[in-house]
Design a protein around this motif. Structure first.
Motif, PDB file in Angstrom:
ATOM      1  N   ARG A  48     -34.204  26.465  19.116  1.00  0.00           N
ATOM      2  CA  ARG A  48     -33.099  26.688  20.057  1.00  0.00           C
ATOM      3  C   ARG A  48     -33.229  28.053  20.725  1.00  0.00           C
ATOM      4  N   ARG A  56     -34.644  24.609  13.407  1.00  0.00           N
ATOM      5  CA  ARG A  56     -33.786  24.275  14.545  1.00  0.00           C
ATOM      6  C   ARG A  56     -33.359  25.544  15.286  1.00  0.00           C
ATOM      7  N   ASP A  69     -25.944  22.314  17.043  1.00  0.00           N
ATOM      8  CA  ASP A  69     -26.071  20.947  17.578  1.00  0.00           C
ATOM      9  C   ASP A  69     -25.091  20.013  16.878  1.00  0.00           C
ATOM     10  N   ALA A 114     -26.954  22.672  12.820  1.00  0.00           N
ATOM     11  CA  ALA A 114     -26.580  21.315  13.193  1.00  0.00           C
ATOM     12  C   ALA A 114     -25.479  20.865  12.248  1.00  0.00           C
TER      13      ALA A 114
END
Lengths: 275, 275, 275, 275
Positions: free
Chosen positions: A120, A116, C144, C164
């Motif tokens: 990003r 992630r 996130d 996240a």
């Protein structure tokens, strides 16, 4: 470019020990070994094997006492420069399938956990050699190079939290981010020209546009002067010495010098391809 | 022993996607594929590659819509039984050097972190097949088999703390302990005869006495009925499907049956060698 | 500002169970409980205790069957606004010593591991309320908000890698960075006005300039409408319900509404102090 | 029993630094400080605070130069012996609610992650003091006491994997297992009579049958000779010195001796209660 490389490892062996050594220059298409010499003292019988990636393993069974491994070689590197802007990423649909395992996470490169973040931070950048350079720049700018800040258990996700490490940690982060972005990446230990102080070094390679390209997020060595030793998934595949039995390292010396005059150039703005 | 295996994977593809599939029986010396059929629907061009360990990769580039992969094969396993008491460990000094990388830690098998435990718990046991059985017994007795207790990020060191997992976690622990004890170990995904309910299964293999031997710490399947699919360092090397692009799995069916009458025997007290 | 808050928790109890509940508005100097009602059904005898930080614990021993906890209260918040630019950090030399434990790392807030990052990223910023706002902005921009992306074991160092989380993860990161910078920080669960959909919420508080100030890096609720429930080191200290015994939650409803017309203002540019 | 305790800490201060010291004997009901002396050199003004658990914090703002902290005290311990077989566990339904937070996981004691193991290994044992002794025995038998094997970031779940640690790691494991079994547990740093070589020591306490009882899974010190200093959730709450600013420790001496003849007894078979 030709380089003379040398390393000497000294051990005190307390009980019979099996040494698995990886100090010889790797057998790579564009890395020609012009001459070399491996001298074990006392002399012992050796087993040899070249792994598929080119890493050369030597095994020695050693009796108690002093044990010294001395290696020297002259190696010619046939690297090619390319304009970084012209080196594209190879889409997964076009990757040679034998390269695909270098997209998998490994012991020190948890590309799955870091996916992630990688998407990003780097996912929107234009694909290509310059995206990997952006990754290296990020590492250089966000992680402290600090001797003693990591150990043999430190992995990329640890470094992501702790923000300090040495060359192998920098390489592991780079590999992890690249794999998360579907760029095949592998680890390389090496003799590194201009590294100060001299030591074994670690960098990483990415498969881009049909070739493997070199990257060093530590910015500590010249890309054209990297004589690779062990090439693999990560540092777990490239230990210079693994010992089964009783032995302590008592000394290590590493050296590399140019065997001919080094040409001038613009190495920092060129992409250095290696295979 | 001959087995019929089959799997059907269904996907809904939302944007062009690259599928890297690993559902075919591995190309192994003692695992003969008598007949097989891979049917993609809609049909798409395939790229194929067999990794060095025998894992067979298939790549397909798929357009949006429904996508189904159906595989079926008849496979003959030529395993050999041995008296476990007679299967010794191969000393590191005698290991084929190509097997040595299976002593290295990997993404899900941090044999380095688990080394002290492995030596404390299993280090004093007599070497050999029976030591690996003791490892499997320990796992069976100390870890709960519990669906949903782990996920794709769970590694052996996590399982050591949490004490719950599924077949892949059991295999990862076994691999980690073996590598820590200098026993080469690798992961195998498989079609598993008698596994209930039918599903892909995961076991591990150890290099002992000149051959690879099978171990299943879950005790859920019969060792003589394991048709191996992906063989590698750990689960990272044996995903049945990796997708680059937009797709969701909508269904999965796995089946295996004996293609001939199965001989009686004493499988639980025999060592099953595989290569 | 006055708010009406309410929550209803329903359980199916399968064997005698001890419930430790924390759903009542905390006993804080500037959070006046004008009226409240806690109704357990079936009714059971309660033990009560107020922890030093103001968290109110209720213990109930419940027999098998359906069990419902319904709480309602009207609470007046006496928060004060301040110009963020005027709210300085309190130097460690001047901190009330009872606040010092809120500099320590805790289960979900490994401020020790995250210290280098915090200093690299926020260490050069001018101290004060605005530095904590910069920390919240960083979290909002780099993590996130994603339901289901974390679980009860997820800590700030996990979130740093995975990028996240939900409100509690955002709060844990904020707390960790602040403690690393020598800013005392604590966790608060709360009824959160304007949170959509209604649910228990989690924010954090920092001790700045002689008071505790509220921060919500999720930007999901209005700072002036936070009725705090549990205040502690981190989420480990603020579970709304801990059960010892056999019970399953079968339903949860949370509500908050303004009990009077809400004054206009510029809440997003004001520092909201709470004690 | 009366003990003389002493510690001397020396620092080289390079820039103005705030020291938060915790070297004085804790203020506990059954630990009477008969006389004591704290001498800072050079002398500086002090701030003092006693945390709720009895931990005494001292803060000093120190200018550059040499800084020495010398503490000495005579302390009377009024511990009570009990027959371990008679010391029951207090059910959660009967715990004083102020003790309940010592069931929560903390920075170094992830009782949540270790819960399944604790229940598997100790859950079937008869509750009571002897169950905690079984936990201590397990730790003693399954973890190597090894200086340098852990560091300030090492937590109980790390130790569970690595199986080596020092006194604080042993205590963290014990605390984690107890909390997982609903036994309140807390950490205590101490001056430890008969510890060889002399040093600060760490043990843990469990709330059993209405009192806190002492446990030392390292078996390195006598339970009746523990003069506690810091009492808290875990080592994060009991650092003997935290420095904000620039200073390096240059020396440390710790001493404890019996101030009167020590009575004979059967300490190893007695439960030692402390509050």
């Amino acid at each position: 470019m030709k380089f003379n490389v040398a390393s000497t490892l000294s051990y005190e062996v307390s009980e019979p020990a099996v040494f698995i050594l990886n100090v010889e220059a790797a057998a790579l298409r564009n890395q020609k070994i012009l001459s070399e010499n491996l001298e074990l003292s006392p002399p012992v019988a050796l087993d040899r094997h070249v792994l598929d990636g080119g890493t050369r393993l030597v095994r020695a069974v050693v009796e108690p006492g002093t044990f010294t491994v001395a290696y020297g070689a002259t190696v010619a590197l046939e690297m090619h420069d390319a304009d970084p802007a012209s080196v594209r990423e190879t889409p997964v649909a076009e990757l040679p399938l034998e390269v695909v395992p270098f997209l998998n996470p490994s012991r020190y490169c948890q590309s799955d956990k870091l996916a992630r973040f990688a998407h990003r931070e780097f996912g929107e950048l234009a694909p290509g050699h310059q995206r990997v350079t952006a990754i290296c720049n990020w590492i250089y700018e966000h992680v402290d190079y600090l001797s003693g800040s990591s150990d043999a258990e430190t992995s990329a996700s640890d470094t992501m939290v702790q923000r300090a490490g040495v060359c192998r940690d920098f390489a592991h982060l780079g590999i992890s981010f690249c794999r998360a972005l579907a760029i095949p990446a592998r680890f390389a230990s090496c003799y590194a020209w201009q590294l100060d102080p001299p030591d074994f070094h670690a960098v990483f390679e990415c498969y881009l546009d049909g070739s493997w390209y070199l990257f060093d997020p530590t910015r500590k060595a010249a890309l054209q002067g990297l004589v690779r030793i062990g090439v693999g998934r990560d540092a777990a595949d490239a230990a210079f010495c693994t010992i089964h039995g009783g032995a302590q390292m008592t000394g290590m010396e590493v050296a590399i010098s140019a065997a001919e005059e080094v040409g001038e150039g613009e190495p920092t703005v060129r992409a250095v391809g290696i295979a």
